[in-house]
Design an enzyme around this catalytic site. Sequence first.
Site, PDB file in Angstrom:
ATOM      1  N   HIS A 170       0.821  -1.217   0.000  1.00  0.00           N
ATOM      2  CA  HIS A 170       0.000   0.000   0.000  1.00  0.00           C
ATOM      3  C   HIS A 170       0.855   1.268   0.000  1.00  0.00           C
ATOM      4  O   HIS A 170       0.357   2.335  -0.285  1.00  0.00           O
ATOM      5  CB  HIS A 170      -0.899  -0.012   1.242  1.00  0.00           C
ATOM      6  CG  HIS A 170      -2.335   0.320   0.984  1.00  0.00           C
ATOM      7  ND1 HIS A 170      -2.920   0.330  -0.258  1.00  0.00           N
ATOM      8  CD2 HIS A 170      -3.329   0.650   1.854  1.00  0.00           C
ATOM      9  CE1 HIS A 170      -4.207   0.650  -0.136  1.00  0.00           C
ATOM     10  NE2 HIS A 170      -4.473   0.850   1.124  1.00  0.00           N
ATOM     11  N   ASN A 208      -7.024   5.947   4.176  1.00  0.00           N
ATOM     12  CA  ASN A 208      -8.452   6.211   3.987  1.00  0.00           C
ATOM     13  C   ASN A 208      -8.848   7.650   4.302  1.00  0.00           C
ATOM     14  O   ASN A 208      -9.992   8.044   4.094  1.00  0.00           O
ATOM     15  CB  ASN A 208      -9.301   5.218   4.799  1.00  0.00           C
ATOM     16  CG  ASN A 208      -9.024   5.291   6.283  1.00  0.00           C
ATOM     17  OD1 ASN A 208      -7.984   5.797   6.712  1.00  0.00           O
ATOM     18  ND2 ASN A 208      -9.936   4.778   7.074  1.00  0.00           N
ATOM     19  N   ASP A 241      -0.891   2.276  -5.392  1.00  0.00           N
ATOM     20  CA  ASP A 241      -0.889   0.842  -5.664  1.00  0.00           C
ATOM     21  C   ASP A 241      -2.208   0.466  -6.323  1.00  0.00           C
ATOM     22  O   ASP A 241      -3.230   1.099  -6.082  1.00  0.00           O
ATOM     23  CB  ASP A 241      -0.703   0.063  -4.349  1.00  0.00           C
ATOM     24  CG  ASP A 241      -1.785   0.376  -3.325  1.00  0.00           C
ATOM     25  OD1 ASP A 241      -1.905   1.563  -2.942  1.00  0.00           O
ATOM     26  OD2 ASP A 241      -2.519  -0.539  -2.912  1.00  0.00           O
ATOM     27  N   ASN A 254      -9.348   2.768  -0.819  1.00  0.00           N
ATOM     28  CA  ASN A 254      -9.870   3.762   0.127  1.00  0.00           C
ATOM     29  C   ASN A 254      -9.191   5.117   0.016  1.00  0.00           C
ATOM     30  O   ASN A 254      -9.813   6.143   0.278  1.00  0.00           O
ATOM     31  CB  ASN A 254      -9.775   3.237   1.555  1.00  0.00           C
ATOM     32  CG  ASN A 254     -10.733   2.088   1.791  1.00  0.00           C
ATOM     33  OD1 ASN A 254     -11.776   1.997   1.144  1.00  0.00           O
ATOM     34  ND2 ASN A 254     -10.381   1.197   2.688  1.00  0.00           N
TER      35      ASN A 254
END
Length: 192
Positions: A25, A73, A98, A119
């Site tokens: 991520h 997020n 990503d 997110n």
Amino acid sequence: MTESSGPALVVGLGNPGPEYERTRHNVGFLVADVLAERIGGRFAQHKKSGADLLQARLDGRQILLAKPRTYMNLSGRPVAALAKFFSVPVGQVIVVHDELDLPFGTIKLKQGGGEGGHNGLRSISQALTTKDYLRTRIGIGRPPGRQDPADYVLKPFAAPERKEVPVIVEQAADAVELLLKVGLEAAQNNLH
């Protein structure tokens, strides 16, 4: 979109903290770090936005390179704050992230589109009130078997992947630079 003389905002997505440093991520953060190294600059905290920011020039154009200090997020708030503070139009915001839907190591450029369950992108789309920002998508592949994608993105790269990550990150940084220099269509024609 052709080359613009106004500022561009390049945002590498990731999660803060050492426990996330080498996870899938955080590939956006890795690309931002490579770009900062190439520019020869350092990130500093931009208090008004909640992001680490490096201001530089590329071919005479103002470039704002950012890494939100929030969790993935919640990336939208700092991105929108930077875009507003520096008067960057949404078409000049480049988000580096990503991408589960691309094979590992694939790099694609696009403008707009869905968030694919990402997110960070969802938060940015909400905060900018549009999906029409530019994206540098870095393929991390799908999780093996029945592994939850949310777990997969927060895990470190597998050993065989780890060797390739530095090259992929450099290629993604090249793609961002190309996008900044020649615009989306020309960069896509060159890259894809």
